[in-house]
Design a protein around this motif. Structure first.
Motif, PDB file in Angstrom:
ATOM      1  N   ALA A 162       0.825  -1.206   0.000  1.00 28.38           N
ATOM      2  CA  ALA A 162       0.000   0.000   0.000  1.00 28.38           C
ATOM      3  C   ALA A 162       0.860   1.256   0.000  1.00 28.38           C
ATOM      4  O   ALA A 162       0.573   2.211  -0.733  1.00 28.38           O
ATOM      5  CB  ALA A 162      -0.931  -0.010   1.210  1.00 28.38           C
ATOM      6  N   LEU A 163       1.919   1.262   0.783  1.00 30.34           N
ATOM      7  CA  LEU A 163       2.787   2.431   0.868  1.00 30.34           C
ATOM      8  C   LEU A 163       3.490   2.696  -0.465  1.00 30.34           C
ATOM      9  O   LEU A 163       3.493   3.823  -0.972  1.00 30.34           O
ATOM     10  CB  LEU A 163       3.811   2.250   1.985  1.00 30.34           C
ATOM     11  N   VAL A 164       4.047   1.661  -1.052  1.00 30.11           N
ATOM     12  CA  VAL A 164       4.767   1.813  -2.324  1.00 30.11           C
ATOM     13  C   VAL A 164       3.799   2.196  -3.451  1.00 30.11           C
ATOM     14  O   VAL A 164       4.092   3.079  -4.256  1.00 30.11           O
ATOM     15  CB  VAL A 164       5.545   0.512  -2.652  1.00 30.11           C
ATOM     16  N   LEU A 165       2.646   1.558  -3.482  1.00 30.81           N
ATOM     17  CA  LEU A 165       1.655   1.885  -4.515  1.00 30.81           C
ATOM     18  C   LEU A 165       1.148   3.313  -4.342  1.00 30.81           C
ATOM     19  O   LEU A 165       1.006   4.051  -5.326  1.00 30.81           O
ATOM     20  CB  LEU A 165       0.489   0.901  -4.463  1.00 30.81           C
ATOM     21  N   SER A 166       0.902   3.729  -3.117  1.00 29.47           N
ATOM     22  CA  SER A 166       0.437   5.088  -2.855  1.00 29.47           C
ATOM     23  C   SER A 166       1.438   6.114  -3.371  1.00 29.47           C
ATOM     24  O   SER A 166       1.062   7.104  -4.012  1.00 29.47           O
ATOM     25  CB  SER A 166       0.206   5.286  -1.357  1.00 29.47           C
ATOM     26  N   HIS A 167       2.704   5.882  -3.100  1.00 29.25           N
ATOM     27  CA  HIS A 167       3.748   6.801  -3.554  1.00 29.25           C
ATOM     28  C   HIS A 167       3.779   6.874  -5.087  1.00 29.25           C
ATOM     29  O   HIS A 167       3.844   7.957  -5.667  1.00 29.25           O
ATOM     30  CB  HIS A 167       5.110   6.363  -3.005  1.00 29.25           C
ATOM     31  N   TRP A 168       3.704   5.722  -5.717  1.00 30.07           N
ATOM     32  CA  TRP A 168       3.727   5.673  -7.185  1.00 30.07           C
ATOM     33  C   TRP A 168       2.504   6.374  -7.777  1.00 30.07           C
ATOM     34  O   TRP A 168       2.615   7.137  -8.741  1.00 30.07           O
ATOM     35  CB  TRP A 168       3.805   4.225  -7.654  1.00 30.07           C
ATOM     36  N   LYS A 205       2.876  10.109  -7.662  1.00 34.93           N
ATOM     37  CA  LYS A 205       3.736  10.591  -8.744  1.00 34.93           C
ATOM     38  C   LYS A 205       2.989  10.564 -10.072  1.00 34.93           C
ATOM     39  O   LYS A 205       3.106  11.489 -10.872  1.00 34.93           O
ATOM     40  CB  LYS A 205       5.006   9.750  -8.815  1.00 34.93           C
ATOM     41  N   LEU A 206       2.223   9.508 -10.298  1.00 34.33           N
ATOM     42  CA  LEU A 206       1.456   9.383 -11.537  1.00 34.33           C
ATOM     43  C   LEU A 206       0.449  10.524 -11.673  1.00 34.33           C
ATOM     44  O   LEU A 206       0.310  11.128 -12.738  1.00 34.33           O
ATOM     45  CB  LEU A 206       0.726   8.035 -11.581  1.00 34.33           C
ATOM     46  N   GLN A 207      -0.230  10.839 -10.588  1.00 36.28           N
ATOM     47  CA  GLN A 207      -1.243  11.890 -10.625  1.00 36.28           C
ATOM     48  C   GLN A 207      -0.635  13.274 -10.822  1.00 36.28           C
ATOM     49  O   GLN A 207      -1.327  14.194 -11.254  1.00 36.28           O
ATOM     50  CB  GLN A 207      -2.075  11.874  -9.343  1.00 36.28           C
ATOM     51  N   MET A 208       0.638  13.421 -10.521  1.00 36.17           N
ATOM     52  CA  MET A 208       1.306  14.708 -10.695  1.00 36.17           C
ATOM     53  C   MET A 208       1.728  14.928 -12.149  1.00 36.17           C
ATOM     54  O   MET A 208       2.154  16.005 -12.516  1.00 36.17           O
ATOM     55  CB  MET A 208       2.530  14.817  -9.776  1.00 36.17           C
ATOM     56  N   ALA A 235     -10.691   7.831 -13.146  1.00 36.30           N
ATOM     57  CA  ALA A 235     -11.517   7.817 -11.929  1.00 36.30           C
ATOM     58  C   ALA A 235     -11.075   6.720 -10.954  1.00 36.30           C
ATOM     59  O   ALA A 235     -10.887   6.995  -9.769  1.00 36.30           O
ATOM     60  CB  ALA A 235     -12.994   7.679 -12.279  1.00 36.30           C
ATOM     61  N   PRO A 236     -10.877   5.478 -11.418  1.00 32.71           N
ATOM     62  CA  PRO A 236     -10.413   4.464 -10.466  1.00 32.71           C
ATOM     63  C   PRO A 236      -9.013   4.755  -9.919  1.00 32.71           C
ATOM     64  O   PRO A 236      -8.733   4.467  -8.756  1.00 32.71           O
ATOM     65  CB  PRO A 236     -10.428   3.152 -11.258  1.00 32.71           C
ATOM     66  N   ILE A 237      -8.158   5.351 -10.733  1.00 33.20           N
ATOM     67  CA  ILE A 237      -6.819   5.706 -10.246  1.00 33.20           C
ATOM     68  C   ILE A 237      -6.946   6.696  -9.091  1.00 33.20           C
ATOM     69  O   ILE A 237      -6.329   6.529  -8.037  1.00 33.20           O
ATOM     70  CB  ILE A 237      -5.950   6.292 -11.381  1.00 33.20           C
ATOM     71  N   HIS A 238      -7.766   7.716  -9.270  1.00 35.01           N
ATOM     72  CA  HIS A 238      -7.952   8.724  -8.228  1.00 35.01           C
ATOM     73  C   HIS A 238      -8.616   8.124  -6.986  1.00 35.01           C
ATOM     74  O   HIS A 238      -8.263   8.468  -5.860  1.00 35.01           O
ATOM     75  CB  HIS A 238      -8.766   9.900  -8.747  1.00 35.01           C
ATOM     76  N   ARG A 239      -9.568   7.211  -7.177  1.00 36.04           N
ATOM     77  CA  ARG A 239     -10.247   6.592  -6.038  1.00 36.04           C
ATOM     78  C   ARG A 239      -9.281   5.733  -5.226  1.00 36.04           C
ATOM     79  O   ARG A 239      -9.260   5.802  -3.998  1.00 36.04           O
ATOM     80  CB  ARG A 239     -11.411   5.735  -6.500  1.00 36.04           C
ATOM     81  N   ILE A 240      -8.477   4.934  -5.893  1.00 43.09           N
ATOM     82  CA  ILE A 240      -7.504   4.089  -5.187  1.00 43.09           C
ATOM     83  C   ILE A 240      -6.504   4.963  -4.436  1.00 43.09           C
ATOM     84  O   ILE A 240      -6.219   4.730  -3.260  1.00 43.09           O
ATOM     85  CB  ILE A 240      -6.787   3.138  -6.168  1.00 43.09           C
ATOM     86  N   ALA A 241      -5.988   5.971  -5.108  1.00 39.89           N
ATOM     87  CA  ALA A 241      -5.018   6.865  -4.472  1.00 39.89           C
ATOM     88  C   ALA A 241      -5.631   7.564  -3.266  1.00 39.89           C
ATOM     89  O   ALA A 241      -4.997   7.666  -2.206  1.00 39.89           O
ATOM     90  CB  ALA A 241      -4.506   7.894  -5.475  1.00 39.89           C
ATOM     91  N   GLY A 242      -6.851   8.027  -3.389  1.00 42.32           N
ATOM     92  CA  GLY A 242      -7.520   8.700  -2.283  1.00 42.32           C
ATOM     93  C   GLY A 242      -7.753   7.779  -1.104  1.00 42.32           C
ATOM     94  O   GLY A 242      -7.575   8.169   0.055  1.00 42.32           O
ATOM     95  N   THR A 243      -8.145   6.552  -1.391  1.00 43.66           N
ATOM     96  CA  THR A 243      -8.364   5.573  -0.325  1.00 43.66           C
ATOM     97  C   THR A 243      -7.061   5.278   0.400  1.00 43.66           C
ATOM     98  O   THR A 243      -7.028   5.222   1.640  1.00 43.66           O
ATOM     99  CB  THR A 243      -8.960   4.271  -0.906  1.00 43.66           C
TER     100      THR A 243
END
Length: 77
Positions: free
Chosen positions: A15-21, A24-27, A41-49
């Motif tokens: 979760a930590l590594v995926l969140s960081h990635w 970066k992707l969203q930036m 939308a799913p990318i943003h939802r996963i990142a937000g969660t």
């Protein structure tokens, strides 16, 4: 088609590594990396969660924790 939910289970390291990635992707300009806007939308939802769940994101030693998680997840040679 119903809007049933899907549950994904991750270890805290994953979760930590995926969140960081994902951060970066969203930036970046998502259209440069993800060719289908329906995926945004799913990318943003996963990142937000992940952001709401991970307390490590606000730890003073975040970078150290992130690197330790990366090391544990990398396959051994």
């Amino acid at each position: 088609m119903s809007d049933s939910q899907v549950t994904i289970k991750l270890t805290s390291d994953e979760a930590l590594v995926l969140s960081h990635w994902l951060e970066k992707l969203q930036m970046t300009d998502l259209s440069q990396v993800v060719d289908d806007p329906a995926v945004w939308a799913p990318i943003h939802r996963i990142a937000g969660t992940l952001d709401k769940t991970l307390h490590e994101l606000f730890a003073s030693d975040y970078e150290k924790r992130l690197e330790a998680a990366r090391q544990r997840l990398r396959p051994e040679d």
